[in-house]
Write a protein that holds these residues in place. Structure first.
Motif, PDB file in Angstrom:
ATOM      1  N   VAL A   1       0.835  -1.206   0.000  1.00 14.50           N
ATOM      2  CA  VAL A   1       0.000   0.000   0.000  1.00 14.50           C
ATOM      3  C   VAL A   1       0.867   1.252   0.000  1.00 14.50           C
ATOM      4  N   ARG A   2       1.955   1.210   0.739  1.00 21.60           N
ATOM      5  CA  ARG A   2       2.898   2.320   0.762  1.00 21.60           C
ATOM      6  C   ARG A   2       4.295   1.738   0.692  1.00 21.60           C
ATOM      7  N   GLY A   3       4.950   1.946  -0.412  1.00 25.01           N
ATOM      8  CA  GLY A   3       6.281   1.396  -0.602  1.00 25.01           C
ATOM      9  C   GLY A   3       6.560   1.244  -2.078  1.00 25.01           C
ATOM     10  N   PHE A   4       7.447   0.313  -2.410  1.00 27.22           N
ATOM     11  CA  PHE A   4       7.785   0.098  -3.807  1.00 27.22           C
ATOM     12  C   PHE A   4       8.180  -1.350  -4.013  1.00 27.22           C
ATOM     13  N   LYS A   5       8.189  -1.752  -5.264  1.00 29.28           N
ATOM     14  CA  LYS A   5       8.728  -3.062  -5.628  1.00 29.28           C
ATOM     15  C   LYS A   5       9.608  -2.887  -6.859  1.00 29.28           C
ATOM     16  N   ARG A   6      10.582  -3.760  -6.978  1.00 26.91           N
ATOM     17  CA  ARG A   6      11.484  -3.711  -8.126  1.00 26.91           C
ATOM     18  C   ARG A   6      10.916  -4.558  -9.263  1.00 26.91           C
ATOM     19  N   VAL A   7      11.030  -4.017 -10.445  1.00 25.48           N
ATOM     20  CA  VAL A   7      10.656  -4.735 -11.657  1.00 25.48           C
ATOM     21  C   VAL A   7      11.825  -4.581 -12.627  1.00 25.48           C
ATOM     22  N   GLY A   8      12.614  -5.633 -12.775  1.00 23.02           N
ATOM     23  CA  GLY A   8      13.816  -5.523 -13.587  1.00 23.02           C
ATOM     24  C   GLY A   8      14.758  -4.497 -12.984  1.00 23.02           C
ATOM     25  N   ALA A   9      15.221  -3.542 -13.793  1.00 26.69           N
ATOM     26  CA  ALA A   9      16.134  -2.502 -13.303  1.00 26.69           C
ATOM     27  C   ALA A   9      15.394  -1.298 -12.750  1.00 26.69           C
ATOM     28  N   GLY A  10      14.049  -1.299 -12.832  1.00 23.31           N
ATOM     29  CA  GLY A  10      13.272  -0.152 -12.384  1.00 23.31           C
ATOM     30  C   GLY A  10      12.465  -0.426 -11.130  1.00 23.31           C
ATOM     31  N   LYS A  11      11.616   0.549 -10.766  1.00 24.21           N
ATOM     32  CA  LYS A  11      10.804   0.452  -9.553  1.00 24.21           C
ATOM     33  C   LYS A  11       9.397   0.950  -9.839  1.00 24.21           C
ATOM     34  N   VAL A  12       8.439   0.388  -9.078  1.00 22.90           N
ATOM     35  CA  VAL A  12       7.059   0.862  -9.082  1.00 22.90           C
ATOM     36  C   VAL A  12       6.709   1.259  -7.652  1.00 22.90           C
ATOM     37  N   TYR A  13       6.266   2.513  -7.464  1.00 20.11           N
ATOM     38  CA  TYR A  13       5.951   3.046  -6.135  1.00 20.11           C
ATOM     39  C   TYR A  13       4.434   3.129  -5.942  1.00 20.11           C
ATOM     40  N   ALA A  14       4.020   3.081  -4.683  1.00 20.39           N
ATOM     41  CA  ALA A  14       2.618   3.297  -4.312  1.00 20.39           C
ATOM     42  C   ALA A  14       2.573   4.031  -2.977  1.00 20.39           C
ATOM     43  N   GLY A  15       1.569   4.899  -2.813  1.00 14.48           N
ATOM     44  CA  GLY A  15       1.350   5.574  -1.528  1.00 14.48           C
ATOM     45  C   GLY A  15       2.293   6.713  -1.238  1.00 14.48           C
ATOM     46  N   HIS A  16       3.084   7.155  -2.208  1.00 12.77           N
ATOM     47  CA  HIS A  16       4.022   8.259  -2.012  1.00 12.77           C
ATOM     48  C   HIS A  16       3.719   9.375  -3.000  1.00 12.77           C
ATOM     49  N   ALA A  17       3.860  10.620  -2.539  1.00 10.26           N
ATOM     50  CA  ALA A  17       3.752  11.764  -3.441  1.00 10.26           C
ATOM     51  C   ALA A  17       4.986  11.810  -4.344  1.00 10.26           C
ATOM     52  N   PRO A  18       4.854  12.389  -5.539  1.00 11.83           N
ATOM     53  CA  PRO A  18       6.012  12.455  -6.447  1.00 11.83           C
ATOM     54  C   PRO A  18       7.256  13.072  -5.809  1.00 11.83           C
ATOM     55  N   ALA A  19       7.070  14.140  -5.001  1.00 10.20           N
ATOM     56  CA  ALA A  19       8.232  14.773  -4.368  1.00 10.20           C
ATOM     57  C   ALA A  19       8.937  13.805  -3.417  1.00 10.20           C
ATOM     58  N   GLU A  20       8.170  12.975  -2.702  1.00  7.44           N
ATOM     59  CA  GLU A  20       8.769  11.992  -1.798  1.00  7.44           C
ATOM     60  C   GLU A  20       9.575  10.955  -2.578  1.00  7.44           C
ATOM     61  N   ILE A  21       9.033  10.528  -3.709  1.00  7.55           N
ATOM     62  CA  ILE A  21       9.722   9.524  -4.518  1.00  7.55           C
ATOM     63  C   ILE A  21      11.035  10.074  -5.058  1.00  7.55           C
ATOM     64  N   LEU A  22      11.007  11.306  -5.549  1.00  6.97           N
ATOM     65  CA  LEU A  22      12.230  11.899  -6.087  1.00  6.97           C
ATOM     66  C   LEU A  22      13.291  12.052  -5.002  1.00  6.97           C
ATOM     67  N   ARG A  23      12.867  12.439  -3.797  1.00  6.04           N
ATOM     68  CA  ARG A  23      13.838  12.510  -2.686  1.00  6.04           C
ATOM     69  C   ARG A  23      14.400  11.131  -2.387  1.00  6.04           C
ATOM     70  N   ALA A  24      13.533  10.112  -2.366  1.00  4.81           N
ATOM     71  CA  ALA A  24      14.000   8.756  -2.086  1.00  4.81           C
ATOM     72  C   ALA A  24      14.967   8.270  -3.154  1.00  4.81           C
ATOM     73  N   GLU A  25      14.762   8.724  -4.387  1.00  4.32           N
ATOM     74  CA  GLU A  25      15.654   8.348  -5.481  1.00  4.32           C
ATOM     75  C   GLU A  25      16.865   9.270  -5.585  1.00  4.32           C
ATOM     76  N   GLN A  26      16.996  10.172  -4.601  1.00  2.25           N
ATOM     77  CA  GLN A  26      18.112  11.119  -4.522  1.00  2.25           C
ATOM     78  C   GLN A  26      18.194  12.000  -5.778  1.00  2.25           C
ATOM     79  N   VAL A  27      17.025  12.434  -6.245  1.00  2.00           N
ATOM     80  CA  VAL A  27      16.942  13.377  -7.351  1.00  2.00           C
ATOM     81  C   VAL A  27      16.696  14.765  -6.764  1.00  2.00           C
TER      82      VAL A  27
END
Length: 338
Positions: free
Chosen positions: A88-114
């Protein structure tokens, strides 16, 4: 942008028209009750994520049309590849990428160190910007969306290039007189007039050293882009190599008032608009001369003054006070800007 035309390079989604994205977001419930997807689009999403793209947002609610509905088994499989088992809130890896759920875009970019493309220390509502990238430069157009003058430190996600200040109103281009390197780029102090704007251009390689800070009273970065102006008698400059440069400045000459000898003409009136002397600079509506009081259009003012010789390195400033609504200034026949 058309997702099917995109490719992934080092985790960045790139479109043939030049656009680049670090995060792909599907329609959220706030903007759509449930989005639908064609199977070719889902195939492309799976391919992009496996190649290293980052995806966020809910899964499609249904196939997009009858042809896709007839292939429901493939639709369900592709949806499961991306969103199956996603917390519900987190991510999973698919190949070399990731799929996120339950996070705002700004949170995801921070988590990805962007790091943010551009950020500042002034309130967010007061500044707006556009960013364009060419083969050899990053160009930021920054606008002060306020009727108050503002000073902000702009942090841009571009490193190893000298920031330049381009002023469209003055027609000037100059290296920023003061800036610092940051872990993600450079930080540049900029002053804005009410509703004012500037271009920040990064294209030239860094110099051996530059000014990163200045301690002096009344520092002025606005009136002469690319120059540190001050009325103080001394300044203490901190350089990028850690050294300190102290400088003493000569006293400023007394200001010269330009309050007499003015003439005014209205070129659109021909002979009727020829030069006439005026006692003082004031609103036309206050003039005792009907030709001035009731005129609507362009007026030209002129006067002559004598000034002492300017010292090397000094900058002469012309203060027009309040201008309604716009003025173009020429000094000795040379355009001095708007």
């Amino acid at each position: 942008a058309d997702v099917r035309a995109m490719q992934v390079e080092s985790g960045v989604l790139r479109h043939p028209n030049g656009a680049a994205f670090r995060l792909l977001v599907t329609p959220e419930p706030q903007t759509s009750r449930g989005w639908v997807a064609e199977i070719p689009t889902l195939r492309k999403l799976v391919s992009l994520v496996r190649a290293g793209a980052t995806l966020s947002g809910p899964a499609p609610a249904a196939p997009a049309g009858l042809n896709d509905l007839a292939r429901r088994e493939e639709f369900d499989r592709l949806v499961g590849d991306l969103w199956g088992g996603l917390p519900v809130r987190g991510f999973k890896r698919v190949g070399a990428g990731k799929v996120y759920a339950g996070h705002a875009p700004a949170e995801i970019l921070r988590a990805e160190q962007v790091a943010p493309d551009l950020q500042w220390d002034a309130p967010m509502a007061q500044l707006r910007y556009l960013h364009r990238r060419t083969d050899d430069a990053d160009i930021y157009y920054v606008f002060n969306y306020s009727d108050q003058p503002r000073q902000a430190r702009l942090d841009v996600r571009t490193s190893d290039r000298v920031p330049e200040i381009w002023d469209a109103m003055r027609g000037t281009r100059a290296d920023a007189p003061m800036f610092e390197r940051t872990p993600t780029g450079v930080s540049v102090p900029v002053q804005f007039e009410p509703w004012g704007s500037t271009f920040l251009v990064l294209r030239k390689p860094m110099a051996a050293r530059w000014v990163v800070g200045a301690e002096t009273a009344g520092l002025n970065l606005l009136d002469r882009p690319g120059t540190l102006l001050t009325q103080a008698r001394s300044a203490r400059l901190k350089l990028s190599d850690g050294s300190i440069h102290k400088t003493s400045l000569p006293p400023l000459p007394a200001p010269v008032a330009i309050d007499r000898g003015w003439q005014l003409a209205f070129p659109a009136l021909g002979v009727a608009g020829t030069w006439r002397s005026i006692d003082r600079l004031a609103s036309w509506t206050e003039s005792p001369d009907p030709a001035i009081r009731y005129h609507s259009g362009t007026g030209i003012y002129r006067t002559s003054i004598e000034l002492p010789a300017k010292r090397a390195g000094a900058v002469a400033m012309l203060d027009l006070g309040r201008v309604a609504d716009i003025a173009r200034v020429r000094v000795n026949g040379r355009d001095a800007g708007i």
